[in-house]
Motif scaffolding. Structure first.
Motif: not given
Length: 189
Positions: A36-39, A88-89, A154-163, A165-172
């Motif tokens: 639900l992160t990506a779509s 999921y936002d 903080g760096l890992i939290a930032e990397a997690s947020a970035r990942l 945000r980059a998530a795409k729908p399943v099997r894109t």
């Protein structure tokens, strides 16, 4: 998903982190959040993707929705009925202020259940491990100064947020399926 923040509001007390932890303390619900992160998906779509019954998918979605972990992203008419789409936002989750917890507070049973569910999910994912040069694993029990701890967290939290945000729908097309599990926590001395 970010387990270090609160979620689910109650009218009198604000965020209810216990309800959130209870909702997250199940491997199926963790898998749902990833999808639900990506779509935005319906219960039927989640059921197909996770090889669940529609009733089982709906049951888990109700728990996540009641705890304020996911939201309804819309409705659509399908074969004479109405299907809700859930999402999921991750950005809102990462921006949410953590509940105030006194230094040295004992973990609740719900905290332990979430980490147990996370361990079960990691075991499931590791069965689908694809070896390659891009994989990365670190595991350690360190003693570091508080400033370094806060900086790295903080760096890992930032990397997690970035990942997230980059998530795409399943099997894109053009994407690769990856697993990301990070559990950072202070330990007893």
């Amino acid at each position: 998903m970010s387990l270090g923040v609160g979620g689910g509001a109650t009218p009198d007390t604000g965020p209810d982190p216990t309800a959130r932890l209870r909702a997250l303390a199940h491997p199926v619900r963790m898998r749902m959040l990833s999808l639900l992160t990506a779509s935005a998906l319906t219960a039927a779509e989640l059921a197909r993707e996770l090889d669940l019954t529609h009733a089982n998918a709906s049951y888990h979605l109700r728990h996540l929705l009641a705890a304020g972990v996911i939201e309804v992203a819309g409705e659509e008419r399908i074969r004479g009925g109405v299907a809700k789409r859930y999402r999921y936002d991750a950005d809102a989750d990462h921006d949410r202020q953590p509940p105030t917890v006194p230094e040295g507070a004992e973990p609740t049973p719900e905290h332990r259940l979430v980490y147990a569910a996370l361990a079960a999910e990691l075991r499931r994912r590791s069965a689908e491990l694809r070896r390659g040069p891009d994989n990365f694993l670190t595991d350690a029990e360190f003693w570091v100064d508080p400033e370094t701890w806060q900086e790295i967290r903080g760096l890992i939290a930032e990397a997690s947020a970035r990942l997230h945000r980059a998530a795409k729908p399943v099997r894109t097309p053009g994407t690769v399926r990856v697993s990301a599990t990070v559990a950072l926590f202070r330990m007893e001395d």
